[in-house]
Design a protein around this motif. Structure first.
Motif, PDB file in Angstrom:
ATOM      1  N   TYR A   1      74.405  78.650  12.430  1.00 56.21           N
ATOM      2  CA  TYR A   1      75.843  78.677  12.113  1.00 56.21           C
ATOM      3  C   TYR A   1      76.544  77.634  12.970  1.00 56.21           C
ATOM      4  O   TYR A   1      76.522  77.702  14.203  1.00 56.21           O
ATOM      5  CB  TYR A   1      76.421  80.075  12.389  1.00 56.21           C
ATOM      6  CG  TYR A   1      77.919  80.141  12.180  1.00 56.21           C
ATOM      7  CD1 TYR A   1      78.463  80.148  10.901  1.00 56.21           C
ATOM      8  CD2 TYR A   1      78.790  80.167  13.273  1.00 56.21           C
ATOM      9  CE1 TYR A   1      79.835  80.194  10.710  1.00 56.21           C
ATOM     10  CE2 TYR A   1      80.161  80.216  13.087  1.00 56.21           C
ATOM     11  CZ  TYR A   1      80.678  80.216  11.803  1.00 56.21           C
ATOM     12  OH  TYR A   1      82.040  80.253  11.612  1.00 56.21           O
TER      13      TYR A   1
ATOM     14  N   HIS B   1      76.438  94.607   7.337  1.00 52.02           N
ATOM     15  CA  HIS B   1      75.950  93.255   7.643  1.00 52.02           C
ATOM     16  C   HIS B   1      75.114  93.205   8.924  1.00 52.02           C
ATOM     17  O   HIS B   1      74.661  92.139   9.311  1.00 52.02           O
ATOM     18  CB  HIS B   1      77.125  92.293   7.763  1.00 52.02           C
ATOM     19  CG  HIS B   1      77.998  92.260   6.552  1.00 52.02           C
ATOM     20  ND1 HIS B   1      77.518  92.010   5.291  1.00 52.02           N
ATOM     21  CD2 HIS B   1      79.345  92.455   6.416  1.00 52.02           C
ATOM     22  CE1 HIS B   1      78.511  92.043   4.419  1.00 52.02           C
ATOM     23  NE2 HIS B   1      79.627  92.307   5.079  1.00 52.02           N
TER      24      HIS B   1
ATOM     25  N   PRO C   1      80.373  85.406   8.207  1.00 52.34           N
ATOM     26  CA  PRO C   1      80.108  84.505   7.085  1.00 52.34           C
ATOM     27  C   PRO C   1      78.739  84.850   6.479  1.00 52.34           C
ATOM     28  O   PRO C   1      77.898  85.481   7.124  1.00 52.34           O
ATOM     29  CB  PRO C   1      80.097  83.120   7.733  1.00 52.34           C
ATOM     30  CG  PRO C   1      79.757  83.378   9.165  1.00 52.34           C
ATOM     31  CD  PRO C   1      80.363  84.697   9.500  1.00 52.34           C
ATOM     32  N   GLU C   2      78.548  84.404   5.259  1.00 51.47           N
ATOM     33  CA  GLU C   2      77.343  84.798   4.522  1.00 51.47           C
ATOM     34  C   GLU C   2      76.057  84.451   5.262  1.00 51.47           C
ATOM     35  O   GLU C   2      75.077  85.218   5.245  1.00 51.47           O
ATOM     36  CB  GLU C   2      77.351  84.124   3.147  1.00 51.47           C
ATOM     37  CG  GLU C   2      76.206  84.567   2.254  1.00 51.47           C
ATOM     38  CD  GLU C   2      76.310  83.977   0.853  1.00 51.47           C
ATOM     39  OE1 GLU C   2      75.376  84.209   0.056  1.00 51.47           O
ATOM     40  OE2 GLU C   2      77.315  83.306   0.557  1.00 51.47           O
TER      41      GLU C   2
ATOM     42  N   GLN D   1      75.153  87.228   7.645  1.00 52.37           N
ATOM     43  CA  GLN D   1      75.077  88.600   7.143  1.00 52.37           C
ATOM     44  C   GLN D   1      73.624  89.076   7.120  1.00 52.37           C
ATOM     45  O   GLN D   1      72.735  88.373   6.644  1.00 52.37           O
ATOM     46  CB  GLN D   1      75.692  88.686   5.756  1.00 52.37           C
ATOM     47  CG  GLN D   1      77.199  88.454   5.758  1.00 52.37           C
ATOM     48  CD  GLN D   1      77.822  88.450   4.379  1.00 52.37           C
ATOM     49  OE1 GLN D   1      77.180  88.808   3.382  1.00 52.37           O
ATOM     50  NE2 GLN D   1      79.087  88.052   4.299  1.00 52.37           N
TER      51      GLN D   1
ATOM     52  N   GLU E   1      83.379  90.576  10.360  1.00 54.61           N
ATOM     53  CA  GLU E   1      83.550  90.031   9.009  1.00 54.61           C
ATOM     54  C   GLU E   1      82.773  88.710   8.944  1.00 54.61           C
ATOM     55  O   GLU E   1      83.361  87.643   8.823  1.00 54.61           O
ATOM     56  CB  GLU E   1      85.036  89.832   8.700  1.00 54.61           C
ATOM     57  CG  GLU E   1      85.815  91.148   8.665  1.00 54.61           C
ATOM     58  CD  GLU E   1      87.302  90.961   8.398  1.00 54.61           C
ATOM     59  OE1 GLU E   1      87.759  91.403   7.328  1.00 54.61           O
ATOM     60  OE2 GLU E   1      87.990  90.363   9.255  1.00 54.61           O
TER      61      GLU E   1
END
Length: 344
Positions: A141, A204, A155-156, A159, A153
């Motif tokens: 990332y 997640h 990011p994909e 997750q 929350e």
């Protein structure tokens, strides 16, 4: 007592004094966090004072506290975090051994003397201090990392690749900070919001485990809720890891050496307490655990790679670490309900 008997007693007392303290032998039973005690430090203490050290470990303040409350634990020394130390002092579980009157107390960093959990240091001395945030692999990332949004929350790309500490206080406090709420919070609406956030975020999370180092270095996860010293140890094996200083805030803490009330080897426990206030010995703890300590003069004995480690050196724009005092019982009860829901 006759004059002759008095003379004999005086000679005997002088011989005992010349031989050194009678308590500098025997055993010392230490109950500390796992993977947190330098074996070289223990060996040095054993050799220097002819004391056999027995070491057991625990994985949380709650585990240690439950064991101590049962009574007759057999331990002399425990290493509670700041808020737990405050609770143990209040409940009469720790001996008032007056480390502030010990020879090596002069080495104590002044900023760690009048602390909220033990003002003036009548019961405890520093073991290690640090922060709790998270560390993320920047090769996976490459966006902005200084936000708790990566945990709650994400990011994909992150997750399903997240480990959270299995620690009620740390997890709930992080969620409270992310929402901008006060810690030790009893506001039912805010706690309902936090509960929903946590349950949603858990979808997640891959794991909830104290073993952040192992989770990161094995490649099992790419981001982990983490203590800063653990983050250094993980980065040693996975160099693309970076420790975050989230803008919403993060925990500050200190683990402290304390002697249990009624410790079976009380004098040896005091001896150990004084021993770790020697700068060279405090540095041995830091070199192993990779955290800062509260002893002045120890830096010169610390490994060069941790003296300026980014995990130990807060950026100028980072928030101040948030030391969270013990919450009232009614708040703890509310947190326990949230935690039970989260762990279902």
């Amino acid at each position: 007592m006759t004059t002759s008997t008095k003379h004999t007693a005086a000679i005997l007392a002088a011989a005992i004094a010349a031989a050194g303290p009678a308590w500098a032998e025997g055993e010392l039973n230490i109950y500390n966090w796992g993977n947190y005690t330098n074996p070289d430090l223990i060996e040095k203490f054993e050799q220097e004072f002819d004391v056999t050290v027995n070491l057991d470990d625990y994985d949380s303040n709650e585990t240690m506290l439950a064991k101590v409350r049962e009574g007759n634990s057999g331990y002399d020394i425990v290493v509670p975090s700041d808020s737990t130390a405050a609770i143990m002092i209040d409940q009469g579980l720790l001996a008032e051994v007056k480390p502030n009157e010990m020879e090596n107390f002069s080495n104590m960093d002044p900023r760690w003397i009048d602390v909220y959990w033990d003002e003036g240091r009548n019961y405890t001395v520093p073991w290690q201090w640090g922060t709790t945030s998270f560390t993320v692999d920047t090769a996976v990332y490459d966006g902005e990392i200084n936000t708790l949004g990566l945990l709650f929350e994400p990011p994909e790309v992150l997750q399903g690749r997240i480990n959270m500490l299995n620690d009620m206080g740390e997890v709930i406090n992080a969620a409270l900070r992310y929402r901008g709420y006060e810690r030790c919070n009893s506001n039912t609406e805010e706690l309902r919001d936090v509960t929903e956030l946590l349950i949603s975020a858990k979808e997640h999370w891959r794991t909830m485990d104290y073993a952040a180092i192992e989770k990161l270095t094995s490649g099992d996860v790419d981001i982990s809720h983490s203590y800063n010293g653990a983050a250094i140890r993980a980065r040693d094996q996975r160099p693309t890891l970076q420790y975050a200083y989230p803008k919403e805030g993060f925990t500050g803490w200190m683990d402290n050496v304390a002697v249990l009330e009624g410790a079976p080897n009380m004098e040896n426990a005091k001896l150990f307490m004084n021993f770790i206030m020697e700068p060279e010995n405090a540095a041995m703890i830091s070199n192993f655990a990779r955290y800062a300590n509260g002893i002045t003069g120890s830096t010169e004995f610390m490994d060069s790679d941790i003296q300026d480690a980014p995990e130990l050196t807060l950026p100028a724009d980072a928030p101040a670490p948030d030391f969270v005092k013990p919450c009232p019982q009614e708040v703890t009860d509310l947190y326990n309900r949230i935690w039970t829901k989260l762990k279902q």
